[in-house]
Scaffold this active site. Structure first.
Site, PDB file in Angstrom:
ATOM      1  N   ARG A 256      71.584  62.289  55.201  1.00  0.00           N
ATOM      2  CA  ARG A 256      70.473  61.570  54.582  1.00  0.00           C
ATOM      3  C   ARG A 256      70.843  60.095  54.532  1.00  0.00           C
ATOM      4  O   ARG A 256      71.716  59.699  53.762  1.00  0.00           O
ATOM      5  CB  ARG A 256      70.288  62.131  53.165  1.00  0.00           C
ATOM      6  N   HIS A 260      68.295  59.647  47.697  1.00  0.00           N
ATOM      7  CA  HIS A 260      67.587  60.917  47.520  1.00  0.00           C
ATOM      8  C   HIS A 260      66.088  60.656  47.537  1.00  0.00           C
ATOM      9  O   HIS A 260      65.313  61.399  48.111  1.00  0.00           O
ATOM     10  CB  HIS A 260      68.009  61.551  46.195  1.00  0.00           C
ATOM     11  N   TYR A 269      77.249  56.135  44.478  1.00  0.00           N
ATOM     12  CA  TYR A 269      78.071  57.339  44.595  1.00  0.00           C
ATOM     13  C   TYR A 269      78.611  57.612  45.998  1.00  0.00           C
ATOM     14  O   TYR A 269      79.295  58.581  46.207  1.00  0.00           O
ATOM     15  CB  TYR A 269      77.318  58.569  44.063  1.00  0.00           C
TER      16      TYR A 269
END
Lengths: 369, 372, 324
Positions: A256, A260, A269
């Site tokens: 990805r 998100h 992160y």
């Protein structure tokens, strides 16, 4: 089982035999992948401009989504997660409905009740996803059971991410599917991250495909940035399902590239180096190189296609911006097949207030009791 | 990791070629005695239920070697999360049968104050045996959490959690094993594959090749062991416990055994269990098998068996008598333990019940004053 | 007309509808050869084959999740949850999926299905075989919640539920499975959902109840009659959507109301009835509404007879409506 199936290397050179696909079909796949990326791009822009609320992009996943869904024909079902909207468009969802859903406006077939990015298209057997992870998995299995029972030959492609393998629906869905030998293909799009939890921290299994063993079905790992590999692995699983030999787990290993969702900041992160390493494995570029090498795509074809796609998307966006206001009655309709009296009463009381404020429109009128 | 080969120690004739046990003679006798006690406890409870003196029981016959073999592999400082078909785990760790009988009768000395159905034990002494809940598999993540806590606190204790073949389909199994794998929790998962989840046979429970193989999905070793072979179950569990204590994470053990009775006293297994299967497994009786082993080792004698049988029978019959003669839990136990402190609305409801019950002349309410 | 127990009526209802509609199938834990732990599905596998009545793996989430998919794809699943206490692993599938599917898809996809589940106390089932969880579900828009109390209603409501276009949670009072008997027509018939049943007519007090509490209330009403108090007893039968007009009419007719259920009181279904009356017909009331319910504690085992409302607690409440 853990070695991933790959057909095209990143430079576009085949490393094993290429599936028998007509050049025109390959160009179609290429354009669908580009379309996914262009739509995402526009939706993000609209979100940044405050025109729509939320986008869950598929950047980086185009090969996984398009390559796998391309094997599902009009009879088949696609049980989606957050990021399979591009597959819906490829299989027939009109772009206008797609954009209407992103706007959650009155043209949205779900009547603006779901949040953005939760598509549905009845015409191509594409039910909408609830936001709850993995819940669609047993639905797909139950529907596949019904297909099998009626002796039909449809296949159910059931999509979910790496995080969903930890969900209840995965465990019960996979187990029931194998016991019942239903015509399903479980497509796990392992995109590296469940929001901020990396796919390596999600499970201690050596590979996601290994999870199939626990349910007594085959599991295959696939290079998810290789559209031909995604196509080939899913095609063979779908064939197996259609032949009555039961379900397969197909794991598409991809990445990805963005957060998100539009509400997420992935730099908190994950490392830039990881993102960069995957940027070098761009799935669209890989197919473009292959098709260019074969002389199927001419120089500059991509730019021309992008231009055309953006123009189409912009026209649709323009149209959806002008959608009329949502009918207020949709607040209480479709809760049951018939709107029961208590809901009609609740609406009428609400409508009286709207009317007093002078905000009612024709068509908003009270229900007969 | 080998998920296919069945671990077996005791041959049908009792021989254990090439195997030396680490158990002393006294410990072996304790295992044997515990199996006899399970059988006696089982028999007494079945009779009590048939006579209408208790409401319910769970037959344990056939599973004794799995229960006792596994229980023998943990220390009493470890934490046991049993299923409801695990009499042998409590008895091995010397939970007094009378404590178990108090639960079977749901009387005032029952540790759960008669709130639970029979066979839903809860003990903290002599071993921590976690309160059993009827929904399947819910205790699996609890055991994982407790094991993770041991690890975080730096203790070398482990959790043993036991469940049936049906339990592998539960949500607790999936989340529990996944978390345990990711956390490397010191926990041993014991799947007692007794052939039946009430009436559902294994082939309708899963399409996988047995249950141990499910461990692969969670990145942990899966071991298959002959569940009617006490020493094999002990060996597999000891290895898994040692691995957990070393900080190497969890193990899934599948013990293949057979439920010789019904699911419960409310179940009629003749509706669905083929008679041939019962006969086949009847010949593999785990108690007889262990007895043959002890005989080969020169430990078992007819006299020993007679003496132990008489002992356990007397002990368990006496326990039943005491439990049956013990009074019902006080009415106030309906309201206690809902919260740490009694909230006002429950106090009012308690006062109401005591008043009402006293007005009816029911001695359970004493003088009608709510005692909490 | 045959006389059946409530359990036999459920069984008969399933068989009748399966004979006429090949899309109806029954599945769950132990519903096959065993015939269900209470024998509600006895004989179904024999008559209709393993294709139409079968056991599933032990996963309530799987049972309900797959039932939704079957319903979306043209079948009429009747899923059994062995005990209502075991329904919670499927709570998500029921509340967030089945109940919301029609709404979230703008009517494009629906999940017409029935979830049958025995509920309530009275069998010494302790905490996990006794619960009455109707309030959790009656709070869920899109779901219908039905609870019969007679064999006739059990069959008629069950068939109506199976034929209904929306998901129905059909809660069966296990305490009444074998304790009530009544005449049940042999053919396929329905009892309309969202209609209540006036069990008994009286001018003094109205008692609302459902499921296993109906016979308890009837007994109390008989005792009240002996003391000169005439009760109207109303069996609500469908908790969602509720026949609100029927409730208001029955409440107004006496001006005194008692609500009885075995579930805990706090946020229990009785609170909805009380609020409805307070909002819509307080001017007709002679006394505050009285609730007779289970305590706000988990369900006990040994002392369950003290936990469950009985005729004497109901009678006390009836009398208290005159003490205001």
């Amino acid at each position: 089982m853990t070695a991933s199936l790959q057909i095209l290397a990143q430079d576009g050179k085949p490393v094993r035999s290429v599936p028998e696909l007509a050049p025109e079909r390959m160009v179609e796949l290429f354009e669908h992948m580009l379309h996914v990326r262009c739509v995402d791009q526009r939706m993000l822009k609209l979100q940044r401009a405050g025109r729509i609320g939320f986008v869950g992009t598929a950047k980086g996943l185009e090969a996984s989504i398009i390559g796998s869904a391309a094997v599902l024909d009009h009879r088949d079902w696609l049980w989606s997660g957050l990021r399979e909207g591009g597959a819906a468009v490829m299989r027939g969802l009109p772009l206008a409905e797609y954009v209407a859903q992103m706007y959650c406006n009155s043209n949205d077939t779900a009547k603006g009740r779901q949040m953005c990015n939760h598509f549905q298209h009845k015409g191509s057997n594409y039910p909408s996803w609830s936001s709850v992870i993995g819940t669609q998995i047993p639905h797909g299995v139950g529907a596949a059971f019904a297909t099998k029972r009626r002796g039909e030959d449809a296949v159910h492609g059931i999509y979910f991410g790496d995080g969903a393998t930890s969900s209840n629906g995965f465990h019960s869905g996979m187990n029931f599917a194998a016991v019942w030998k239903v015509p399903a293909v479980f497509v796990c799009v392992d995109n590296g991250w469940a929001i901020s939890v990396s796919s390596s921290a999600q499970t201690c299994a050596e590979s996601y495909a290994d999870k199939a063993v626990a349910y007594g079905m085959p599991g295959v790992s696939v290079d998810g940035n290789d559209v031909l590999a995604c196509y080939e692995a899913t095609r063979s699983a779908a064939e197996r399902a259609r032949a009555g030999d039961g379900p397969t787990l197909v794991v598409l290993k991809t990445y990805r590239m963005l957060g998100h969702s539009s509400s997420d900041d992935p730099t908190r992160y994950r490392d830039d180096e990881e993102v960069e390493s995957w940027a070098k494995r761009d799935p669209i570029l890989r197919l473009e190189r292959y098709l260019t090498d074969r002389g199927v795509l001419q120089k500059g074809a991509r730019e021309a296609t992008e231009k055309r796609l953006y123009a189409e998307i912009d026209a649709v966006v323009h149209e959806q911006e002008a959608a009329p206001r949502m009918a207020l009655r949709t607040l209480v309709e479709d809760v049951y097949a018939e709107t029961p009296r208590h809901l009609r009463e609740q609406y009428n009381a609400f409508h009286a207030v709207v009317e007093r404020r002078g905000e009612a429109e024709p068509g908003d009128g009270a229900f007969p009791l | 990791m080998d998920t296919t080969e069945l671990l077996k120690v005791i041959e049908p004739d009792g021989a254990t070629p090439g195997f030396d046990t680490d158990l002393s003679d006294a410990e072996l006798v304790h295992c044997y005695r515990t199996m006899l006690a399970v059988r006696a406890f089982d028999d007494v409870c079945m009779k009590l239920q048939r006579a209408g003196r208790i409401g319910f029981s769970i037959p344990n016959k056939g599973i004794e070697a799995t229960q006792v073999g596994a229980a023998s592999a943990i220390d009493k400082t470890d934490f046991l999360f049993p299923s409801y078909r695990d009499f042998g785990m409590a008895l091995y760790h010397r939970v007094p049968p009378v404590e178990m009988m108090h639960n079977m009768f749901g009387n005032e000395l029952d540790s759960a104050h008669g709130r639970q159905m029979p066979v839903h034990f809860s003990f903290v002494d002599p071993i921590r045996l976690y309160s059993i809940s009827s929904p399947i598999g819910t205790h699996i993540p609890h055991a994982v959490g407790a094991a993770h806590a041991f690890r975080l606190k730096g203790e070398d204790r482990v959790c043993l959690v036991s469940f049936g073949d049906g339990g592998t389909s539960s949500l607790g199994f999936h989340s529990g094993l996944n978390f345990a794998g990711v956390w490397k929790a010191p926990v041993v998962f014991l799947c007692q594959n007794n052939g039946w989840a009430i009436s559902c046979p294994s082939e309708e429970q899963t399409a996988s090749e047995g249950y141990a193989i499910k461990a692969k999905a969670y990145g942990m070793p899966g071991i298959v062991v002959d569940g009617n072979d006490l020493l094999a179950v002990r060996q597999a569990t000891s290895d898994a416990v040692a691995r957990a204590r070393r900080g190497e994470g969890p193990t899934l053990i599948e013990a293949r055994t057979f439920r010789m009775g019904g699911h419960s006293t409310s179940d009629d297994p003749t509706r669905y269990v083929p008679a041939e299967l019962l006969e086949e497994w009847g010949r593999k009786d785990p108690v007889t098998r262990f007895q043959r082993y002890l005989e080969k080792e020169g430990i078992w004698t007819a006299k020993l068996e007679e003496q132990l049988t008489a002992e356990v029978s007397a002990e368990i019959n006496a326990a039943a008598k005491v439990a049956e003669g013990t009074g019902q839990p006080g009415l106030e136990t309906i309201f206690s333990d809902v919260y740490a402190d009694l909230p006002t609305h429950l106090r009012k409801q308690g006062e109401f019940l005591f008043d009402l019950t006293a007005r009816r002349g029911d001695a359970a309410a004493g003088d009608g004053a709510f005692p909490l | 007309m045959p006389t059946l127990t409530l359990l036999q009526a459920v069984n008969d209802g399933l068989k009748s509808v399966m004979r006429t509609d090949p899309d109806v199938l029954v599945f769950g834990e132990d519903v096959g050869l065993k015939g269900g732990v209470f024998l509600a599905t006895e004989g179904l596998t024999n008559e209709f084959g393993k294709e139409r009545c079968f056991d599933t793996p032990l996963s309530e989430d799987g049972i309900i999740g797959t039932a939704i998919g079957m319903a979306m794809n043209g079948l009429r699943p009747v899923a059994e949850i062995q005990f209502q206490d075991f329904i919670f692993p499927a709570f998500d599938q029921i509340v967030s999926e089945a109940a919301k599917l029609r709404y979230r898809s703008g009517g494009q996809y629906t999940a017409p299905m029935v979830i049958r589940t025995p509920y309530g106390g009275g069998i010494r089932g302790g905490l996990y075989h006794s619960q009455s969880g109707e309030a959790y579900f009656a709070h869920t828009a899109g779901l219908k919640v039905v609870i019969p109390s007679t064999p006739h209603d059990a069959k008629g409501l069950l068939i109506a539920s199976i034929q209904d276009p929306d998901p129905v949670l059909f809660m069966e009072p296990k305490a009444l499975y074998r304790s009530v008997k009544g005449e049940v027509p042999e053919d396929v018939y329905t009892v309309d959902l969202s209609t209540l049943r006036r069990v008994r007519e009286g001018k003094d007090v109205t008692i609302f109840c459902y499921g296993a509490m109906v016979p308890v209330v009837e007994k109390a009403a008989t005792q009240a009659a002996a003391k000169g108090i005439e009760c109207t007893v109303v069996d609500l039968r469908t908790l969602l959507p509720l026949d609100e007009d029927g409730v208001l009419e029955a409440a107004k007719s006496t001006g005194r109301v008692v609500v009885v259920h075995e579930a805990p009181r706090f946020c229990g279904y009785g609170a909805e009835i009380s609020a409805l009356i307070a909002e819509r017909c307080i001017e007709y009331m002679e006394a505050p509404v009285k609730r007779v319910t289970g305590f706000d504690t988990p369900f006990p085992n040994t002392l369950e007879h003290h936990y469950l409302p009985d005729d004497r607690r109901v009678l006390d409440a009836i009398e208290q409506t005159f003490e205001f």
